[in-house]
Design a protein around this motif. Sequence first.
Motif, PDB file in Angstrom:
ATOM      1  N   ASP A  93       0.858  -1.180   0.000  1.00 55.11           N
ATOM      2  CA  ASP A  93       0.000   0.000   0.000  1.00 55.11           C
ATOM      3  C   ASP A  93       0.897   1.235   0.000  1.00 55.11           C
ATOM      4  OD1 ASP A  93      -1.915   1.916   0.307  1.00 55.11           O
ATOM      5  OD2 ASP A  93      -2.546   1.291   2.311  1.00 55.11           O
ATOM      6  N   PRO A  94       0.878   2.035  -1.061  1.00 55.50           N
ATOM      7  CA  PRO A  94       1.764   3.204  -1.101  1.00 55.50           C
ATOM      8  C   PRO A  94       1.394   4.279  -0.072  1.00 55.50           C
ATOM      9  CG  PRO A  94       0.385   3.101  -3.075  1.00 55.50           C
ATOM     10  CD  PRO A  94       0.134   1.865  -2.294  1.00 55.50           C
ATOM     11  N   SER A  95       0.179   4.263   0.441  1.00 60.19           N
ATOM     12  CA  SER A  95      -0.222   5.280   1.421  1.00 60.19           C
ATOM     13  C   SER A  95      -0.263   4.710   2.838  1.00 60.19           C
ATOM     14  CB  SER A  95      -1.592   5.847   1.045  1.00 60.19           C
ATOM     15  OG  SER A  95      -2.563   4.826   1.122  1.00 60.19           O
ATOM     16  N   ILE A  96       0.545   3.693   3.118  1.00 54.78           N
ATOM     17  CA  ILE A  96       0.497   3.035   4.420  1.00 54.78           C
ATOM     18  C   ILE A  96       0.916   3.974   5.547  1.00 54.78           C
ATOM     19  CG2 ILE A  96       2.821   2.053   4.238  1.00 54.78           C
ATOM     20  CD1 ILE A  96      -0.239   0.399   5.879  1.00 54.78           C
ATOM     21  N   ARG A  97       1.889   4.850   5.305  1.00 55.50           N
ATOM     22  CA  ARG A  97       2.335   5.761   6.362  1.00 55.50           C
ATOM     23  C   ARG A  97       1.222   6.711   6.776  1.00 55.50           C
ATOM     24  NH1 ARG A  97       8.046   5.864   7.185  1.00 55.50           N
ATOM     25  NH2 ARG A  97       9.088   4.566   5.649  1.00 55.50           N
ATOM     26  N   ALA A  98       0.511   7.286   5.817  1.00 53.52           N
ATOM     27  CA  ALA A  98      -0.585   8.204   6.135  1.00 53.52           C
ATOM     28  C   ALA A  98      -1.726   7.457   6.822  1.00 53.52           C
ATOM     29  CB  ALA A  98      -1.080   8.882   4.859  1.00 53.52           C
ATOM     30  N   THR A  99      -2.013   6.241   6.377  1.00 58.92           N
ATOM     31  CA  THR A  99      -3.074   5.442   6.991  1.00 58.92           C
ATOM     32  C   THR A  99      -2.739   5.123   8.444  1.00 58.92           C
ATOM     33  OG1 THR A  99      -3.535   4.446   4.846  1.00 58.92           O
ATOM     34  CG2 THR A  99      -4.383   3.296   6.777  1.00 58.92           C
ATOM     35  N   LEU A 100      -1.508   4.700   8.704  1.00 59.14           N
ATOM     36  CA  LEU A 100      -1.101   4.377  10.074  1.00 59.14           C
ATOM     37  C   LEU A 100      -1.040   5.611  10.956  1.00 59.14           C
ATOM     38  CD1 LEU A 100       1.635   1.669   9.466  1.00 59.14           C
ATOM     39  CD2 LEU A 100      -0.712   1.353  10.261  1.00 59.14           C
ATOM     40  N   ALA A 101      -0.607   6.748  10.398  1.00 63.52           N
ATOM     41  CA  ALA A 101      -0.556   7.981  11.185  1.00 63.52           C
ATOM     42  C   ALA A 101      -1.957   8.404  11.611  1.00 63.52           C
ATOM     43  CB  ALA A 101       0.114   9.090  10.385  1.00 63.52           C
ATOM     44  N   ALA A 102      -2.937   8.279  10.703  1.00 60.70           N
ATOM     45  CA  ALA A 102      -4.317   8.634  11.046  1.00 60.70           C
ATOM     46  C   ALA A 102      -4.880   7.681  12.091  1.00 60.70           C
ATOM     47  CB  ALA A 102      -5.185   8.630   9.792  1.00 60.70           C
ATOM     48  N   ALA A 103      -4.613   6.389  11.953  1.00 56.97           N
ATOM     49  CA  ALA A 103      -5.089   5.407  12.938  1.00 56.97           C
ATOM     50  C   ALA A 103      -4.436   5.639  14.293  1.00 56.97           C
ATOM     51  CB  ALA A 103      -4.808   3.989  12.440  1.00 56.97           C
ATOM     52  N   ASP A 104      -3.150   5.973  14.299  1.00 58.11           N
ATOM     53  CA  ASP A 104      -2.439   6.250  15.540  1.00 58.11           C
ATOM     54  C   ASP A 104      -3.031   7.465  16.241  1.00 58.11           C
ATOM     55  OD1 ASP A 104      -0.097   6.023  17.396  1.00 58.11           O
ATOM     56  OD2 ASP A 104       0.390   7.962  16.480  1.00 58.11           O
ATOM     57  N   LEU A 105      -3.309   8.514  15.498  1.00 58.12           N
ATOM     58  CA  LEU A 105      -3.890   9.715  16.080  1.00 58.12           C
ATOM     59  C   LEU A 105      -5.266   9.423  16.682  1.00 58.12           C
ATOM     60  CD1 LEU A 105      -3.668  12.742  16.590  1.00 58.12           C
ATOM     61  CD2 LEU A 105      -4.699  13.103  14.347  1.00 58.12           C
ATOM     62  N   ARG A 106      -6.092   8.659  15.976  1.00 54.29           N
ATOM     63  CA  ARG A 106      -7.410   8.293  16.511  1.00 54.29           C
ATOM     64  C   ARG A 106      -7.277   7.485  17.802  1.00 54.29           C
ATOM     65  NH1 ARG A 106      -8.469   7.131  11.164  1.00 54.29           N
ATOM     66  NH2 ARG A 106      -8.324   4.890  11.559  1.00 54.29           N
ATOM     67  N   TRP A 107      -6.335   6.535  17.831  1.00 51.02           N
ATOM     68  CA  TRP A 107      -6.124   5.703  19.017  1.00 51.02           C
ATOM     69  C   TRP A 107      -5.710   6.555  20.209  1.00 51.02           C
ATOM     70  CZ3 TRP A 107      -6.705   1.120  21.241  1.00 51.02           C
ATOM     71  CH2 TRP A 107      -5.901   0.799  22.339  1.00 51.02           C
ATOM     72  N   ARG A 108      -4.745   7.467  19.987  1.00 53.33           N
ATOM     73  CA  ARG A 108      -4.276   8.305  21.097  1.00 53.33           C
ATOM     74  C   ARG A 108      -5.367   9.249  21.582  1.00 53.33           C
ATOM     75  NH1 ARG A 108       0.157  11.509  19.437  1.00 53.33           N
ATOM     76  NH2 ARG A 108      -0.204  10.949  17.297  1.00 53.33           N
ATOM     77  N   GLU A 109      -6.155   9.798  20.670  1.00 53.23           N
ATOM     78  CA  GLU A 109      -7.231  10.695  21.091  1.00 53.23           C
ATOM     79  C   GLU A 109      -8.298   9.942  21.872  1.00 53.23           C
ATOM     80  OE1 GLU A 109      -8.478  12.456  17.433  1.00 53.23           O
ATOM     81  OE2 GLU A 109      -7.065  14.114  17.613  1.00 53.23           O
ATOM     82  N   ARG A 110      -8.584   8.718  21.507  1.00 55.45           N
ATOM     83  CA  ARG A 110      -9.603   7.923  22.174  1.00 55.45           C
ATOM     84  C   ARG A 110      -9.127   7.405  23.532  1.00 55.45           C
ATOM     85  NH1 ARG A 110     -10.519   4.850  17.785  1.00 55.45           N
ATOM     86  NH2 ARG A 110      -9.287   3.166  18.659  1.00 55.45           N
ATOM     87  N   ASN A 111      -7.846   7.124  23.668  1.00 60.95           N
ATOM     88  CA  ASN A 111      -7.378   6.409  24.851  1.00 60.95           C
ATOM     89  C   ASN A 111      -6.595   7.219  25.867  1.00 60.95           C
ATOM     90  OD1 ASN A 111      -8.263   3.627  24.362  1.00 60.95           O
ATOM     91  ND2 ASN A 111      -7.133   3.944  22.483  1.00 60.95           N
ATOM     92  N   ALA A 112      -6.119   8.389  25.553  1.00 60.56           N
ATOM     93  CA  ALA A 112      -5.288   9.062  26.543  1.00 60.56           C
ATOM     94  C   ALA A 112      -5.387  10.579  26.518  1.00 60.56           C
ATOM     95  CB  ALA A 112      -3.834   8.665  26.348  1.00 60.56           C
ATOM     96  N   ARG A 113      -6.295  11.143  25.779  1.00 57.27           N
ATOM     97  CA  ARG A 113      -6.385  12.603  25.718  1.00 57.27           C
ATOM     98  C   ARG A 113      -7.045  13.126  26.991  1.00 57.27           C
ATOM     99  NH1 ARG A 113      -3.285  15.273  22.242  1.00 57.27           N
ATOM    100  NH2 ARG A 113      -4.366  16.705  20.922  1.00 57.27           N
ATOM    101  N   ARG A 114      -6.414  14.042  27.656  1.00 55.12           N
ATOM    102  CA  ARG A 114      -6.954  14.666  28.851  1.00 55.12           C
ATOM    103  C   ARG A 114      -6.990  16.177  28.619  1.00 55.12           C
ATOM    104  NH1 ARG A 114      -7.289   9.908  29.530  1.00 55.12           N
ATOM    105  NH2 ARG A 114      -6.609   8.647  31.232  1.00 55.12           N
ATOM    106  N   PRO A 115      -7.959  16.881  29.208  1.00 57.43           N
ATOM    107  CA  PRO A 115      -8.056  18.334  28.976  1.00 57.43           C
ATOM    108  C   PRO A 115      -6.796  19.095  29.366  1.00 57.43           C
ATOM    109  CG  PRO A 115     -10.037  17.516  30.045  1.00 57.43           C
ATOM    110  CD  PRO A 115      -9.066  16.380  29.994  1.00 57.43           C
TER     111      PRO A 115
END
Length: 173
Positions: free
Chosen positions: A107-129
């Motif tokens: 997949d030539p866009s694997i880096r962008a796909t993983l970066a977006a998934a990583d950002l979603r994971w971090r926002e869902r699991n550890a974002r604090r105000p």
Amino acid sequence: MRAYALMIGVAAATALAGCSGDGRLMNIRAGQTSPDEFAILPTRPLSMPADLAVLPTPTPGGANLTDPNPQGDAVAALGGNPGRLADQGIGAADQALVAHASRLGTDPSIRATLAAADLRWRERNARRPLEVLFNTTVYQRAYAPMALDQRAELLRWQRAGAVTPTSPRPQTR
């Protein structure tokens, strides 16, 4: 009056401590709070060419003569030819590995796909105000449940009979 002056001083010191930098030169991923000395590379010294009639043609977006080239400089310092640093494809020793890894396609866009998934994971699991307010990182906390316990894994391999000569702990069987 003294207590009032002390409260003003503490408030001013706290406000001033909050203005200690924007983190651009900080190595925030590793939790380091000092400047990252590897983020700044010195440029090469300017030099006057022998003949001004044969100046190189500027290339938009290309490298500047004073831009640092750490990899080329290292190759030259070790006696190699920095001109041979161009991408020469996949080495003979790695061709079988690359062929096996890409047997189902890539997949030539694997880096962008993983970066977006990583950002979603971090926002869902550890974002604090407060982390958002103070611009701190949540990377280590977000991935803590997935982290490998190094000591437990080392003991597991040692108990299974694997030799670990570089281990800081003595062999236990």
